[in-house]
Motif scaffolding. Structure first.
Motif, PDB file in Angstrom:
ATOM      1  N   HIS A 182      59.730 -30.291  47.149  1.00 50.82           N
ATOM      2  CA  HIS A 182      59.596 -29.653  45.838  1.00 50.82           C
ATOM      3  C   HIS A 182      60.819 -29.857  44.946  1.00 50.82           C
ATOM      4  N   SER A 183      60.796 -29.458  43.831  1.00 53.70           N
ATOM      5  CA  SER A 183      61.967 -29.710  42.982  1.00 53.70           C
ATOM      6  C   SER A 183      62.629 -28.398  42.715  1.00 53.70           C
ATOM      7  N   HIS A 184      63.625 -28.143  41.687  1.00 51.35           N
ATOM      8  CA  HIS A 184      64.281 -27.063  41.495  1.00 51.35           C
ATOM      9  C   HIS A 184      64.425 -27.070  39.848  1.00 51.35           C
ATOM     10  N   VAL A 185      64.875 -25.891  39.372  1.00 53.92           N
ATOM     11  CA  VAL A 185      64.780 -25.461  37.950  1.00 53.92           C
ATOM     12  C   VAL A 185      66.273 -26.048  37.466  1.00 53.92           C
ATOM     13  N   PHE A 186      66.398 -27.279  37.573  1.00 55.55           N
ATOM     14  CA  PHE A 186      67.901 -27.945  37.616  1.00 55.55           C
ATOM     15  C   PHE A 186      67.812 -28.842  36.187  1.00 55.55           C
ATOM     16  N   THR A 187      68.182 -28.646  35.344  1.00 55.19           N
ATOM     17  CA  THR A 187      68.253 -29.271  34.022  1.00 55.19           C
ATOM     18  C   THR A 187      69.329 -30.326  33.634  1.00 55.19           C
ATOM     19  N   ILE A 188      69.253 -31.278  32.728  1.00 52.34           N
ATOM     20  CA  ILE A 188      70.216 -32.098  32.228  1.00 52.34           C
ATOM     21  C   ILE A 188      69.867 -32.280  30.676  1.00 52.34           C
ATOM     22  N   ALA A 189      70.877 -31.817  29.933  1.00 54.90           N
ATOM     23  CA  ALA A 189      70.497 -31.531  28.727  1.00 54.90           C
ATOM     24  C   ALA A 189      71.829 -31.514  27.619  1.00 54.90           C
ATOM     25  N   GLY A 190      71.623 -31.382  26.328  1.00 52.89           N
ATOM     26  CA  GLY A 190      72.925 -31.386  25.625  1.00 52.89           C
ATOM     27  C   GLY A 190      73.411 -32.464  24.994  1.00 52.89           C
ATOM     28  N   TYR A 191      72.599 -33.501  24.783  1.00 50.62           N
ATOM     29  CA  TYR A 191      73.092 -34.891  24.159  1.00 50.62           C
ATOM     30  C   TYR A 191      74.355 -35.260  24.508  1.00 50.62           C
ATOM     31  N   PRO A 192      74.823 -35.417  25.591  1.00 49.06           N
ATOM     32  CA  PRO A 192      76.214 -35.874  26.071  1.00 49.06           C
ATOM     33  C   PRO A 192      76.254 -37.289  25.691  1.00 49.06           C
ATOM     34  N   GLN A 193      77.353 -37.911  25.165  1.00 45.52           N
ATOM     35  CA  GLN A 193      77.678 -39.274  25.337  1.00 45.52           C
ATOM     36  C   GLN A 193      77.425 -40.059  26.486  1.00 45.52           C
ATOM     37  N   ARG A 194      76.963 -41.332  26.599  1.00 44.58           N
ATOM     38  CA  ARG A 194      76.999 -42.146  27.636  1.00 44.58           C
ATOM     39  C   ARG A 194      78.333 -42.167  28.454  1.00 44.58           C
ATOM     40  N   GLY A 195      78.141 -42.094  29.635  1.00 45.09           N
ATOM     41  CA  GLY A 195      79.199 -41.895  30.597  1.00 45.09           C
ATOM     42  C   GLY A 195      80.138 -40.553  30.795  1.00 45.09           C
ATOM     43  N   ASN A 196      79.402 -39.516  29.863  1.00 42.40           N
ATOM     44  CA  ASN A 196      80.134 -38.313  30.016  1.00 42.40           C
ATOM     45  C   ASN A 196      80.088 -37.847  31.406  1.00 42.40           C
ATOM     46  N   PRO A 197      81.084 -37.205  32.120  1.00 43.49           N
ATOM     47  CA  PRO A 197      81.037 -36.608  33.388  1.00 43.49           C
ATOM     48  C   PRO A 197      79.798 -35.764  33.503  1.00 43.49           C
ATOM     49  N   ILE A 198      79.022 -36.256  34.585  1.00 36.69           N
ATOM     50  CA  ILE A 198      77.610 -35.314  34.854  1.00 36.69           C
ATOM     51  C   ILE A 198      77.807 -33.817  34.991  1.00 36.69           C
ATOM     52  N   LEU A 199      78.949 -33.557  35.637  1.00 35.95           N
ATOM     53  CA  LEU A 199      79.085 -32.107  35.784  1.00 35.95           C
ATOM     54  C   LEU A 199      79.997 -31.628  34.787  1.00 35.95           C
ATOM     55  N   GLY A 200      80.363 -32.274  33.731  1.00 33.37           N
ATOM     56  CA  GLY A 200      81.356 -31.934  32.631  1.00 33.37           C
ATOM     57  C   GLY A 200      80.688 -31.024  31.664  1.00 33.37           C
ATOM     58  N   VAL A 201      81.659 -30.462  30.503  1.00 34.13           N
ATOM     59  CA  VAL A 201      80.971 -30.097  29.401  1.00 34.13           C
ATOM     60  C   VAL A 201      80.341 -31.216  28.648  1.00 34.13           C
ATOM     61  N   VAL A 202      79.467 -31.063  27.851  1.00 36.08           N
ATOM     62  CA  VAL A 202      78.971 -31.885  26.694  1.00 36.08           C
ATOM     63  C   VAL A 202      79.865 -32.332  25.642  1.00 36.08           C
ATOM     64  N   LYS A 203      80.185 -33.620  25.696  1.00 33.57           N
ATOM     65  CA  LYS A 203      80.774 -34.163  24.359  1.00 33.57           C
ATOM     66  C   LYS A 203      79.810 -35.208  24.068  1.00 33.57           C
ATOM     67  N   SER A 204      79.521 -34.756  22.695  1.00 34.88           N
ATOM     68  CA  SER A 204      78.412 -35.812  22.098  1.00 34.88           C
ATOM     69  C   SER A 204      78.970 -36.963  21.270  1.00 34.88           C
ATOM     70  N   THR A 205      78.058 -37.491  20.338  1.00 36.94           N
ATOM     71  CA  THR A 205      78.401 -38.588  19.352  1.00 36.94           C
ATOM     72  C   THR A 205      78.387 -38.149  17.937  1.00 36.94           C
ATOM     73  N   ASP A 206      79.055 -38.845  17.225  1.00 36.69           N
ATOM     74  CA  ASP A 206      78.846 -38.298  15.749  1.00 36.69           C
ATOM     75  C   ASP A 206      77.685 -38.865  15.017  1.00 36.69           C
ATOM     76  N   ALA A 207      77.923 -38.625  13.764  1.00 38.02           N
ATOM     77  CA  ALA A 207      76.612 -39.126  12.900  1.00 38.02           C
ATOM     78  C   ALA A 207      76.355 -40.780  12.964  1.00 38.02           C
ATOM     79  N   ASN A 208      77.561 -41.440  13.332  1.00 37.18           N
ATOM     80  CA  ASN A 208      77.710 -42.912  13.323  1.00 37.18           C
ATOM     81  C   ASN A 208      77.128 -43.542  14.802  1.00 37.18           C
ATOM     82  N   GLY A 209      76.917 -42.426  15.787  1.00 32.99           N
ATOM     83  CA  GLY A 209      76.983 -42.791  17.044  1.00 32.99           C
ATOM     84  C   GLY A 209      78.071 -43.305  18.011  1.00 32.99           C
ATOM     85  N   ALA A 210      79.231 -42.879  17.453  1.00 34.05           N
ATOM     86  CA  ALA A 210      80.545 -43.026  17.850  1.00 34.05           C
ATOM     87  C   ALA A 210      80.732 -41.833  18.996  1.00 34.05           C
ATOM     88  N   PRO A 211      81.448 -41.965  19.953  1.00 35.40           N
ATOM     89  CA  PRO A 211      81.883 -40.961  20.978  1.00 35.40           C
ATOM     90  C   PRO A 211      82.725 -39.846  20.528  1.00 35.40           C
TER      91      PRO A 211
END
Length: 523
Positions: free
Chosen positions: A381-410
């Motif tokens: 079975h599965s669990h109610v475990f989610t991956i979300a928040g638009y983190p940038q590529r390579g952001n630590p999977i267990l870290g806080v979300v760090k996203s990208t700006d309007a031009n796609g830069a980290p």
């Protein structure tokens, strides 16, 4: 609920089933199940796709609670540990050529439990939550209602055919998933006689641990490695780590197991040292119970008093012993504690155990011939475990979300929620991590001060540490399973029949057909 179409008098039916189980054949009650028949029809349809190719060996890997989101996060976690961004990484089973989407519901629950789901995989019949290898006609926890509705498992069929068999788990070997390979009980919590009601004893039901020791199919299980020592020892005994047993009947099932296989080079082991010293060439039967309860999480394994082998080490050792049989073997390997870490809302330990699970799969791939060994990797079975928040590529999977700006830069700074505080990429829909439940982390002030709405301010918190528990939306004493489909990935003879969206009980029929176990002849 789907009912059996044929109903006989319980006394007559029970006699027929008991006699049939001695020969490990599928009883009529099982063959007459609509679940069994629909699973059979599904595999017959798949048989038309490619020529039949017999599997000499079958290894079924079950990641308990290994939903698709856990596979994804586990892949990123493992890849980042190796120095990559993570998303591009591949786990061992990601590279298997065949896969299907598996529906996991129980006959009475939309979101399932492991007893019902593993019964579907091992016996080809869906059943109720909490019930192990008993058809859904019976009531959970009611021994008398279960008599005559016992189901035959793939392991029993393999034993009857002369194959060697093994069960490996990091959970108690009597826990629902491993128990479903060999036991038949209407209540998964009957792991030893201390939980067995008097009426169940009077009606003739047996606890799970005793069923492992007394298994009548073939000559019994050849390799059983896991936790759960307490359910095999009397309550007045003390094991090698100072823990008491739980049995009230005074039986020492470890001694009984050795007595059963006298003269057959049988071994009973409890520690890493004993495991390492095991002489496979001189051994035919092994019972290894490495903890009183569940084995340690992979992250904590080195802290165990007696020492514990890893899941990959146990898998490798089991295959080494089982492959001595020229007839072949059936092996079930469970990573049981992925599930437990998720229930605790602790993603780190869940992902570490997922990483080790992938290593165990790789160990099996490396030590088997793909032309003669069917390897399946799935979840109950599965669990109610989610991956979300638009983190940038390579952001630590267990870290806080760090996203990208309007031009796609980290961006260097964490993204902020509407309350002005950071949030993590992974989280849970429910569980202990709700803000009002000890501020999400047991009230430990090292995890930051709560905001006005009770959320924890993660600004100065290392969310990647092993002890961090992710936030949850709904407050519950334990995070729950999820009801969405899981994946099954496979390679080897019969793997080609796993395609599309299937019911979970079809997995039994794929195994049965690929290895020609004799549960039913489809062509």
């Amino acid at each position: 609920m789907k009912n059996f179409s044929t109903k006989c008098g319980l006394a007559i039916l029970s006699t027929l089933v008991v006699s049939s189980l001695h020969a490990a054949v599928v009883p009529d009650t099982q063959k007459n199940s609509s679940w069994f028949n629909e699973g059979q029809a599904a595999i017959q349809k798949q048989l038309a796709l490619t020529p039949k190719n017999k599997a000499k060996n079958v290894i079924l890997f079950v990641g308990d609670g290994l939903g698709v989101s856990t596979i994804t996060a586990g892949r990123i976690f493992a890849g980042q540990k190796l120095g990559g961004t993570g998303e591009e990484h591949k786990l061992s089973f990601d590279m298997m050529p065949y896969s299907a989407q598996v529906k996991t519901y129980n006959t009475n629950q939309q979101t399932p439990d492991s007893a019902g789901t593993m019964t579907a995989m091992m016996a080809g019949v869906k059943t109720k939550a909490g019930v192990i290898n008993i058809a859904p006609d019976a009531e959970r926890g009611n021994c008398e209602s279960s008599l005559g509705y016992e189901l035959t498992t793939a392991l029993e069929l393999a034993e009857a055919k002369g194959l060697s068999t093994g069960v490996v788990s990091t959970a108690r070997i009597t826990h629902a998933t491993p128990a479903a390979t060999y036991a038949k009980v209407p209540e998964r919590n009957w792991e030893s006689d201390d939980n067995l009601p008097e009426e169940a004893v009077a009606a003739g039901c047996k606890d799970i641990a005793s069923q492992l020791i007394e298994l009548e199919a073939g000559d019994g299980i050849d390799v059983a490695l896991g936790g759960g020592r307490r359910h095999f020892l009397p309550e007045d005994s003390v094991d090698s780590e100072g823990k008491n047993g739980k049995r009230k009947d005074g039986r020492d099932l470890t001694a009984e197991w050795l007595a059963r296989y006298q003269g057959e080079a049988a071994s009973y082991i409890e520690t890493q040292t004993e495991f390492d010293a095991l002489d496979i060439a001189a051994t035919s039967k092994v019972l290894g119970l490495f903890n009183s309860s569940h084995m340690e999480y992979e992250a904590d394994r080195q802290n165990d008093i007696g020492g514990e082998p890893s899941l990959s080490e146990m898998t490798d050792k089991a295959i080494e012993l089982l492959k001595k049989n020229d007839n072949g073997y059936f092996l079930m390997v469970e990573s049981g504690r992925i599930d437990h870490a998720h229930h605790a809302g602790n993603a780190y330990r869940a992902l570490r155990d997922t990483e080790e699970f992938a290593k165990a799969v790789q160990a099996a791939v490396d030590s088997t011939n793909p032309d003669e060994t069917l390897i399946l990797v799935t979840a109950d079975h599965s669990h109610v475990f989610t991956i979300a928040g638009y983190p940038q590529r390579g952001n630590p999977i267990l870290g806080v979300v760090k996203s990208t700006d309007a031009n796609g830069a980290p961006l260097d700074e964490p993204s902020l929620a509407a309350d002005g505080m950071p949030y993590t990429t992974v989280g849970y829909a429910n569980g202990l991590g709700f803000a009002d439940y000890g501020q999400g982390n047991g009230g430990d002030q090292r995890y930051g001060d709560s905001g006005s709405n009770g959320r924890v301010d993660l600004t100065i918190v290392d969310t990647t540490q092993s002890g961090f528990h992710q936030e949850a939306l709904v407050p519950l004493g334990s995070e729950t399973h999820a009801g969405e489909d899981v994946a099954v990935l496979a390679q080897g003879p019969g793997a080609q029949w796993l395609q599309g969206v299937i019911e979970q009980n079809v997995i039994f029929h794929v195994i049965n057909q690929a290895a020609e176990l004799g549960g039913e002849k489809y062509q």
